[in-house]
Design a protein around this motif. Sequence first.
Motif, PDB file in Angstrom:
ATOM      1  N   ALA A 173       0.876  -1.167   0.000  1.00  0.00           N
ATOM      2  CA  ALA A 173       0.000   0.000   0.000  1.00  0.00           C
ATOM      3  C   ALA A 173       0.912   1.215   0.000  1.00  0.00           C
ATOM      4  CB  ALA A 173      -0.896  -0.003   1.230  1.00  0.00           C
ATOM      5  N   PRO A 174       1.024   1.915  -1.133  1.00  0.00           N
ATOM      6  CA  PRO A 174       1.973   3.035  -1.189  1.00  0.00           C
ATOM      7  C   PRO A 174       1.630   4.110  -0.166  1.00  0.00           C
ATOM      8  CG  PRO A 174       0.877   2.713  -3.318  1.00  0.00           C
ATOM      9  CD  PRO A 174       0.279   1.757  -2.350  1.00  0.00           C
ATOM     10  N   GLY A 175       2.635   4.571   0.512  1.00  0.00           N
ATOM     11  CA  GLY A 175       2.444   5.617   1.510  1.00  0.00           C
ATOM     12  C   GLY A 175       3.056   5.233   2.842  1.00  0.00           C
ATOM     13  N   VAL A 176       2.545   5.851   3.900  1.00  0.00           N
ATOM     14  CA  VAL A 176       3.119   5.702   5.232  1.00  0.00           C
ATOM     15  C   VAL A 176       2.013   5.479   6.252  1.00  0.00           C
ATOM     16  CG1 VAL A 176       4.377   6.952   7.040  1.00  0.00           C
ATOM     17  CG2 VAL A 176       5.079   7.173   4.670  1.00  0.00           C
ATOM     18  N   ALA A 177       2.268   4.552   7.185  1.00  0.00           N
ATOM     19  CA  ALA A 177       1.430   4.395   8.373  1.00  0.00           C
ATOM     20  C   ALA A 177       2.250   4.936   9.544  1.00  0.00           C
ATOM     21  CB  ALA A 177       1.071   2.938   8.606  1.00  0.00           C
ATOM     22  N   LEU A 178       1.682   5.862  10.281  1.00  0.00           N
ATOM     23  CA  LEU A 178       2.399   6.519  11.378  1.00  0.00           C
ATOM     24  C   LEU A 178       1.754   6.127  12.700  1.00  0.00           C
ATOM     25  CD1 LEU A 178       4.574   8.565  12.257  1.00  0.00           C
ATOM     26  CD2 LEU A 178       2.846  10.347  11.978  1.00  0.00           C
ATOM     27  N   LEU A 179       2.546   5.510  13.576  1.00  0.00           N
ATOM     28  CA  LEU A 179       2.097   5.125  14.914  1.00  0.00           C
ATOM     29  C   LEU A 179       2.623   6.120  15.929  1.00  0.00           C
ATOM     30  CD1 LEU A 179       3.005   1.379  14.570  1.00  0.00           C
ATOM     31  CD2 LEU A 179       0.693   2.232  14.952  1.00  0.00           C
ATOM     32  N   SER A 180       1.816   6.389  16.949  1.00  0.00           N
ATOM     33  CA  SER A 180       2.266   7.266  18.032  1.00  0.00           C
ATOM     34  C   SER A 180       1.784   6.703  19.362  1.00  0.00           C
ATOM     35  CB  SER A 180       1.744   8.689  17.833  1.00  0.00           C
ATOM     36  OG  SER A 180       0.335   8.688  17.768  1.00  0.00           O
ATOM     37  N   SER A 181       2.637   6.827  20.378  1.00  0.00           N
ATOM     38  CA  SER A 181       2.294   6.321  21.708  1.00  0.00           C
ATOM     39  C   SER A 181       1.920   7.472  22.627  1.00  0.00           C
ATOM     40  CB  SER A 181       3.475   5.544  22.304  1.00  0.00           C
ATOM     41  OG  SER A 181       4.508   6.434  22.649  1.00  0.00           O
ATOM     42  N   GLN A 182       1.387   7.122  23.776  1.00  0.00           N
ATOM     43  CA  GLN A 182       0.979   8.112  24.775  1.00  0.00           C
ATOM     44  C   GLN A 182       2.180   8.906  25.293  1.00  0.00           C
ATOM     45  OE1 GLN A 182      -1.147   6.346  27.998  1.00  0.00           O
ATOM     46  NE2 GLN A 182      -1.318   8.232  29.151  1.00  0.00           N
ATOM     47  N   ASP A 183       3.341   8.253  25.363  1.00  0.00           N
ATOM     48  CA  ASP A 183       4.525   8.940  25.907  1.00  0.00           C
ATOM     49  C   ASP A 183       5.388   9.621  24.836  1.00  0.00           C
ATOM     50  OD1 ASP A 183       5.645   6.717  24.726  1.00  0.00           O
ATOM     51  OD2 ASP A 183       6.663   6.009  26.530  1.00  0.00           O
ATOM     52  N   ASP A 233      -7.354   8.783   7.180  1.00  0.00           N
ATOM     53  CA  ASP A 233      -7.983   8.820   8.504  1.00  0.00           C
ATOM     54  C   ASP A 233      -6.990   8.468   9.609  1.00  0.00           C
ATOM     55  OD1 ASP A 233     -10.411   9.505   7.428  1.00  0.00           O
ATOM     56  OD2 ASP A 233     -11.270   7.500   7.581  1.00  0.00           O
ATOM     57  N   THR A 234      -7.367   8.790  10.841  1.00  0.00           N
ATOM     58  CA  THR A 234      -6.581   8.411  12.011  1.00  0.00           C
ATOM     59  C   THR A 234      -7.475   7.646  12.981  1.00  0.00           C
ATOM     60  OG1 THR A 234      -7.067  10.490  13.139  1.00  0.00           O
ATOM     61  CG2 THR A 234      -5.043  10.411  11.839  1.00  0.00           C
ATOM     62  N   LYS A 235      -6.846   6.871  13.840  1.00  0.00           N
ATOM     63  CA  LYS A 235      -7.558   6.098  14.854  1.00  0.00           C
ATOM     64  C   LYS A 235      -6.774   6.218  16.138  1.00  0.00           C
ATOM     65  CE  LYS A 235     -10.336   3.328  14.003  1.00  0.00           C
ATOM     66  NZ  LYS A 235     -11.761   3.272  13.929  1.00  0.00           N
ATOM     67  N   ASN A 236      -7.464   6.525  17.230  1.00  0.00           N
ATOM     68  CA  ASN A 236      -6.850   6.593  18.549  1.00  0.00           C
ATOM     69  C   ASN A 236      -7.512   5.566  19.444  1.00  0.00           C
ATOM     70  OD1 ASN A 236      -5.031   8.887  18.194  1.00  0.00           O
ATOM     71  ND2 ASN A 236      -6.912  10.038  17.904  1.00  0.00           N
ATOM     72  N   GLY A 237      -6.728   4.972  20.335  1.00  0.00           N
ATOM     73  CA  GLY A 237      -7.267   3.965  21.247  1.00  0.00           C
ATOM     74  C   GLY A 237      -6.246   2.874  21.472  1.00  0.00           C
ATOM     75  N   ASN A 238      -6.711   1.632  21.446  1.00  0.00           N
ATOM     76  CA  ASN A 238      -5.845   0.484  21.675  1.00  0.00           C
ATOM     77  C   ASN A 238      -5.350  -0.038  20.330  1.00  0.00           C
ATOM     78  OD1 ASN A 238      -4.484  -1.707  22.641  1.00  0.00           O
ATOM     79  ND2 ASN A 238      -6.295  -2.833  23.274  1.00  0.00           N
ATOM     80  N   ILE A 239      -4.172   0.420  19.910  1.00  0.00           N
ATOM     81  CA  ILE A 239      -3.586  -0.017  18.650  1.00  0.00           C
ATOM     82  C   ILE A 239      -2.539  -1.089  19.001  1.00  0.00           C
ATOM     83  CG2 ILE A 239      -2.466   0.679  16.497  1.00  0.00           C
ATOM     84  CD1 ILE A 239      -5.079   2.220  16.997  1.00  0.00           C
ATOM     85  N   GLY A 240      -3.010  -2.318  19.168  1.00  0.00           N
ATOM     86  CA  GLY A 240      -2.106  -3.419  19.499  1.00  0.00           C
ATOM     87  C   GLY A 240      -1.292  -3.879  18.315  1.00  0.00           C
ATOM     88  N   SER A 241      -1.920  -3.878  17.136  1.00  0.00           N
ATOM     89  CA  SER A 241      -1.251  -4.247  15.896  1.00  0.00           C
ATOM     90  C   SER A 241      -2.115  -3.819  14.728  1.00  0.00           C
ATOM     91  CB  SER A 241      -0.991  -5.770  15.846  1.00  0.00           C
ATOM     92  OG  SER A 241      -2.215  -6.485  15.961  1.00  0.00           O
ATOM     93  N   PHE A 242      -1.548  -3.917  13.528  1.00  0.00           N
ATOM     94  CA  PHE A 242      -2.315  -3.552  12.337  1.00  0.00           C
ATOM     95  C   PHE A 242      -1.707  -4.216  11.104  1.00  0.00           C
ATOM     96  CE2 PHE A 242       1.122  -0.557  11.981  1.00  0.00           C
ATOM     97  CZ  PHE A 242       1.299  -0.392  10.624  1.00  0.00           C
ATOM     98  N   PHE A 243      -2.505  -4.302  10.047  1.00  0.00           N
ATOM     99  CA  PHE A 243      -1.955  -4.645   8.740  1.00  0.00           C
ATOM    100  C   PHE A 243      -2.749  -3.950   7.642  1.00  0.00           C
ATOM    101  CE2 PHE A 243      -4.499  -8.698   9.293  1.00  0.00           C
ATOM    102  CZ  PHE A 243      -5.405  -8.510   8.265  1.00  0.00           C
ATOM    103  N   ALA A 244      -2.080  -3.763   6.505  1.00  0.00           N
ATOM    104  CA  ALA A 244      -2.714  -3.174   5.341  1.00  0.00           C
ATOM    105  C   ALA A 244      -3.535  -4.242   4.632  1.00  0.00           C
ATOM    106  CB  ALA A 244      -1.658  -2.607   4.399  1.00  0.00           C
ATOM    107  N   LEU A 245      -4.724  -3.873   4.184  1.00  0.00           N
ATOM    108  CA  LEU A 245      -5.548  -4.807   3.414  1.00  0.00           C
ATOM    109  C   LEU A 245      -5.091  -4.877   1.975  1.00  0.00           C
ATOM    110  CD1 LEU A 245      -9.211  -4.169   4.576  1.00  0.00           C
ATOM    111  CD2 LEU A 245      -7.797  -6.185   4.943  1.00  0.00           C
ATOM    112  N   ASP A 246      -4.749  -3.757   1.408  1.00  0.00           N
ATOM    113  CA  ASP A 246      -4.360  -3.726  -0.007  1.00  0.00           C
ATOM    114  C   ASP A 246      -3.279  -2.722  -0.244  1.00  0.00           C
ATOM    115  OD1 ASP A 246      -6.083  -1.617   0.619  1.00  0.00           O
ATOM    116  OD2 ASP A 246      -7.512  -2.087  -0.925  1.00  0.00           O
TER     117      ASP A 246
END
Length: 101
Positions: A26-36, A88-101
Amino acid sequence: MRPIPAILAVAAGALTLISAVPASAAPGVALLSSQDGQTRTINDPQPRQCHRGFGPNSGLANYTEGTILVFPDSNCRTRIFDPVEPGDTKNGNIGSFFALD
């Protein structure tokens, strides 16, 4: 007129060729951020390759061209489907993720 088995063989061959095309990132970037304040950038995430998140109170921003699924566990195995569409962005419990396409 061609016999049915010959038509089915041609159709099966065409389907094999179509399904043999490798999946692309999936061209582009996924950006993760933590509480700290920690951040992690995943460039061009491969489809269905599981990436660990930061867990509770974290966020994910989807700057790819595809949909990303977020999971509360760290192994992309929980049967909770939480999609994050491109831009879009999502906040909450981001334990893991994967791209669908």
